[in-house]
Design an enzyme around this catalytic site. Structure first.
Site, PDB file in Angstrom:
ATOM      1  N   LYS A  83      10.044  14.476 -22.197  1.00 15.81           N
ATOM      2  CA  LYS A  83       8.618  14.404 -21.889  1.00 15.81           C
ATOM      3  C   LYS A  83       7.930  15.399 -22.810  1.00 15.81           C
ATOM      4  CE  LYS A  83       5.810  12.634 -18.564  1.00 15.81           C
ATOM      5  NZ  LYS A  83       5.866  11.363 -17.842  1.00 15.81           N
ATOM      6  N   GLY A 183      -4.116   3.260  -2.180  1.00 15.57           N
ATOM      7  CA  GLY A 183      -4.437   3.280  -3.606  1.00 15.57           C
ATOM      8  C   GLY A 183      -4.411   1.887  -4.189  1.00 15.57           C
ATOM      9  N   GLY A 185      -5.339   0.914  -7.219  1.00 14.09           N
ATOM     10  CA  GLY A 185      -5.577   1.052  -8.657  1.00 14.09           C
ATOM     11  C   GLY A 185      -4.797   0.005  -9.420  1.00 14.09           C
ATOM     12  N   LYS A 186      -4.387   0.367 -10.626  1.00 15.91           N
ATOM     13  CA  LYS A 186      -3.719  -0.616 -11.487  1.00 15.91           C
ATOM     14  C   LYS A 186      -2.463  -1.179 -10.821  1.00 15.91           C
ATOM     15  CE  LYS A 186      -3.584   2.251 -15.062  1.00 15.91           C
ATOM     16  NZ  LYS A 186      -4.458   3.358 -14.607  1.00 15.91           N
ATOM     17  N   VAL A 187      -1.642  -0.297 -10.240  1.00 15.06           N
ATOM     18  CA  VAL A 187      -0.396  -0.766  -9.626  1.00 15.06           C
ATOM     19  C   VAL A 187      -0.667  -1.378  -8.249  1.00 15.06           C
ATOM     20  CG1 VAL A 187       1.919  -0.113  -8.863  1.00 15.06           C
ATOM     21  CG2 VAL A 187       0.924   1.014 -10.847  1.00 15.06           C
ATOM     22  N   GLY A 188      -1.470  -0.691  -7.435  1.00 10.36           N
ATOM     23  CA  GLY A 188      -1.740  -1.155  -6.067  1.00 10.36           C
ATOM     24  C   GLY A 188      -2.299  -2.569  -6.015  1.00 10.36           C
TER      25      GLY A 188
HETATM   26  N1  LIG Z   1       0.778   2.605 -13.974  1.00  9.21           N
HETATM   27  C1  LIG Z   1       2.075   2.713 -14.086  1.00  9.21           C
HETATM   28  O1  LIG Z   1       2.722   1.985 -14.860  1.00  9.21           O
HETATM   29  C2  LIG Z   1       2.839   3.709 -13.254  1.00  9.21           C
HETATM   30  C3  LIG Z   1       4.221   3.883 -13.477  1.00  9.21           C
HETATM   31  C4  LIG Z   1       4.927   4.779 -12.673  1.00  9.21           C
HETATM   32  C5  LIG Z   1       4.259   5.504 -11.700  1.00  9.21           C
HETATM   33  N2  LIG Z   1       2.900   5.347 -11.520  1.00  9.21           N
HETATM   34  C6  LIG Z   1       2.242   6.143 -10.474  1.00  9.21           C
HETATM   35  O2  LIG Z   1       1.676   5.270  -9.510  1.00  9.21           O
HETATM   36  C7  LIG Z   1       0.456   5.812  -9.009  1.00  9.21           C
HETATM   37  C8  LIG Z   1      -0.676   4.819  -9.226  1.00  9.21           C
HETATM   38  O3  LIG Z   1      -0.780   4.552 -10.605  1.00  9.21           O
HETATM   39  P1  LIG Z   1      -1.965   3.641 -11.180  1.00  9.21           P
HETATM   40  O4  LIG Z   1      -1.628   3.404 -12.609  1.00  9.21           O
HETATM   41  O5  LIG Z   1      -2.204   2.492 -10.271  1.00  9.21           O
HETATM   42  O6  LIG Z   1      -3.166   4.669 -11.086  1.00  9.21           O
HETATM   43  P2  LIG Z   1      -4.731   4.342 -10.906  1.00  9.21           P
HETATM   44  O7  LIG Z   1      -5.432   5.598 -11.277  1.00  9.21           O
HETATM   45  O8  LIG Z   1      -5.079   3.073 -11.599  1.00  9.21           O
HETATM   46  O9  LIG Z   1      -4.865   4.057  -9.330  1.00  9.21           O
HETATM   47  C9  LIG Z   1      -4.845   5.050  -8.351  1.00  9.21           C
HETATM   48  C10 LIG Z   1      -5.799   4.596  -7.250  1.00  9.21           C
HETATM   49  O10 LIG Z   1      -5.664   5.499  -6.159  1.00  9.21           O
HETATM   50  C11 LIG Z   1      -6.951   5.754  -5.640  1.00  9.21           C
HETATM   51  N3  LIG Z   1      -6.913   7.031  -4.920  1.00  9.21           N
HETATM   52  C12 LIG Z   1      -6.958   8.293  -5.422  1.00  9.21           C
HETATM   53  N4  LIG Z   1      -6.907   9.198  -4.429  1.00  9.21           N
HETATM   54  C13 LIG Z   1      -6.828   8.505  -3.278  1.00  9.21           C
HETATM   55  C14 LIG Z   1      -6.746   8.862  -1.909  1.00  9.21           C
HETATM   56  N5  LIG Z   1      -6.734  10.139  -1.529  1.00  9.21           N
HETATM   57  N6  LIG Z   1      -6.694   7.885  -0.988  1.00  9.21           N
HETATM   58  C15 LIG Z   1      -6.702   6.587  -1.359  1.00  9.21           C
HETATM   59  N7  LIG Z   1      -6.773   6.167  -2.643  1.00  9.21           N
HETATM   60  C16 LIG Z   1      -6.841   7.126  -3.590  1.00  9.21           C
HETATM   61  C17 LIG Z   1      -7.855   5.761  -6.853  1.00  9.21           C
HETATM   62  O11 LIG Z   1      -9.211   5.528  -6.502  1.00  9.21           O
HETATM   63  C18 LIG Z   1      -7.255   4.601  -7.663  1.00  9.21           C
HETATM   64  O12 LIG Z   1      -7.862   3.358  -7.341  1.00  9.21           O
HETATM   65  C19 LIG Z   1       0.281   7.157  -9.721  1.00  9.21           C
HETATM   66  O13 LIG Z   1       0.855   8.170  -8.934  1.00  9.21           O
HETATM   67  C20 LIG Z   1       1.097   6.981 -10.995  1.00  9.21           C
HETATM   68  O14 LIG Z   1       1.558   8.222 -11.500  1.00  9.21           O
HETATM   69  C21 LIG Z   1       2.199   4.458 -12.261  1.00  9.21           C
END
Ligand SMILES: NC(=O)c1ccc[n+]([C@@H]2O[C@H](COP(=O)([O-])OP(=O)(O)OC[C@H]3O[C@@H](n4cnc5c(N)ncnc54)[C@H](O)[C@@H]3O)[C@@H](O)[C@H]2O)c1
Length: 360
Positions: A83, A183, A185-188
């Site tokens: 990293k 959450g 977001g992108k993954v959710g």
């Molecule tokens: N994107 C990837 O490929 C990937 C890979 C491995 C791990 N992750 C992990 O997965 C998680 C989500 O990633 P992502 O890419 O979807 O991120 P993102 O920023 O697109 O989504 C996160 C979502 O969580 C919401 N959020 C923040 N605080 C909150 C709270 N207290 N209560 C409810 N919702 C809340 C945000 O508004 C946002 O919509 C992160 O922890 C990231 O490190 C992501």
């Protein structure tokens, strides 16, 4: 170019190599941490973050690079763990010169370390870094990159959840289960779609009004609750933390009603020992770095020339890995997080050892 002083003793952490990189003109100060190359070149993203101190930056890179070694080992990749961190405010510091200076340092490691995106760095940045080094993934689709890694992250989380469902309820389906997604977001978002397609009932929360609007418009059958506290206390079968780290803490675990926790967020366990509290309450926790490896699987595939179907097949195998970890945890009477660590260490030792067979 020069080296800035260390404030810790990286030699005590088991890392193979820690490289301090500095380019005064562009303002670059970076640390590349290589925990292990036992399974192949170290792969892990570059975090661009305004750390309060050099010691904080160092502590983060040591921690994150170690985590990547375990994640990559369990994702069955021929890659070690590394990293990098760039210390500073990306809003103010990020420039072509800084990113290219960083790329030259990555190149100077001759392939011992491959970089990718992380907090504060994006696909477009990887394209700039790639002007100086071959050892970069997470590039744009136009440059042969894998694109949005959250697609396979969500797919892998869903596979891990299916394995957990099989372990707890006897069948690898979420059909008829209530799944709480924290959450959107992108993954959710992608995860919610997979769950609905499987026949699950989804309860969700997000602090962002745009995410709430998205779910109301796209999946009106999803029940929205006010916040994470309401979600964990509600009558759910599975809890899927998909927002920030530390979701499993002294506030949430005692009130959690779910039987299974499987989510995308990194570092879900707020502190050591909380996995034991989960186990004592009869809650099955699938370790985050096992089930969220779909993203690293997606970007790692670029090294061979990106093929989505091949990467998806690899991410699908997160089902088998999770199943094996849960079986091992039962056999050895330890929480799944401990079983996962043991499996990763075993693969690093057994496969890494093969390099002793001399080829020429
Ligand atoms: N994107 C990837 O490929 C990937 C890979 C491995 C791990 N992750 C992990 O997965 C998680 C989500 O990633 P992502 O890419 O979807 O991120 P993102 O920023 O697109 O989504 C996160 C979502 O969580 C919401 N959020 C923040 N605080 C909150 C709270 N207290 N209560 C409810 N919702 C809340 C945000 O508004 C946002 O919509 C992160 O922890 C990231 O490190 C992501």
């Amino acid at each position: 170019m020069g080296v800035f002083a260390t404030t810790d003793d990286p030699g005590s952490t088991g890392h193979e190599q820690v490289v301090f990189c500095q380019d005064k003109q562009s303002g670059l100060k970076a640390i590349i941490g290589i925990y292990s190359t036992a399974l192949g070149p170290a792969l892990g993203g570059t975090r661009f973050y305004p750390y309060a101190s050099e010691a904080d930056a160092l502590a983060d890179v040591l921690d994150l690079s170690r985590g990547m070694a375990y994640k990559n080992a369990l994702a069955n990749l021929d890659l070690g763990g590394g990293k990098a961190v760039i210390w500073g405010d990306p809003e103010q510091l990020k420039s072509e010169a800084l990113l290219r200076a960083y790329g030259r340092f990555v190149e100077s490691l001759n392939g011992r370390y491959y970089t990718a995106c992380d907090v504060g760095t994006y696909v477009a940045d990887m394209d700039v870094i790639a002007r100086e080094t071959r050892y970069v993934t997470g590039r744009s689709v136009e440059h042969g990159g894998a694109g949005d890694s959250s697609i396979l992250t969500a797919w892998g989380v869903y596979q891990g959840m299916r394995a957990a469902a099989e372990h707890v309820w006897g069948s690898p389906t979420l059909s008829g289960r209530r799944v709480g997604v924290a959450g959107l977001g992108k993954v959710g978002k992608y995860l919610t779609a997979h769950l609905l397609e499987d026949g699950a009932e989804v309860v969700a929360t997000d602090v962002n009004p745009r995410a709430q609007e998205w779910v109301r418009a796209t999946h009106p059958q999803v029940t929205l609750v006010d916040d994470t506290a309401a979600l964990v206390a509600s009558d759910i079968d599975v809890y899927a933390p998909c927002a920030l780290g530390g979701a499993l803490n002294d506030d949430t675990v005692p009130v959690l009603r779910a039987k299974v926790v499987t989510g995308a967020a990194n570092n879900q366990l707020a502190h050591a020992g909380i996995e034991k509290v989960l186990a004592d309450r009869g809650i099955l926790y699938t370790p985050d770095y096992v089930v969220n490896a779909g993203g690293v699987i997606q970007v790692a595939d670029e090294i061979e020339g990106f093929n989505f179907d091949r990467a998806k097949l690899r991410a699908t195998r997160i089902f088998d890995t999770t199943r094996e970890i849960l079986r091992l945890a039962d056999d050895e009477g330890v929480p799944p997080a401990v079983a996962a660590d043991r499996l990763a260490e075993r693969r690093m030792a057994e496969v890494g050892r093969l390099r002793a067979i001399h080829l020429r």
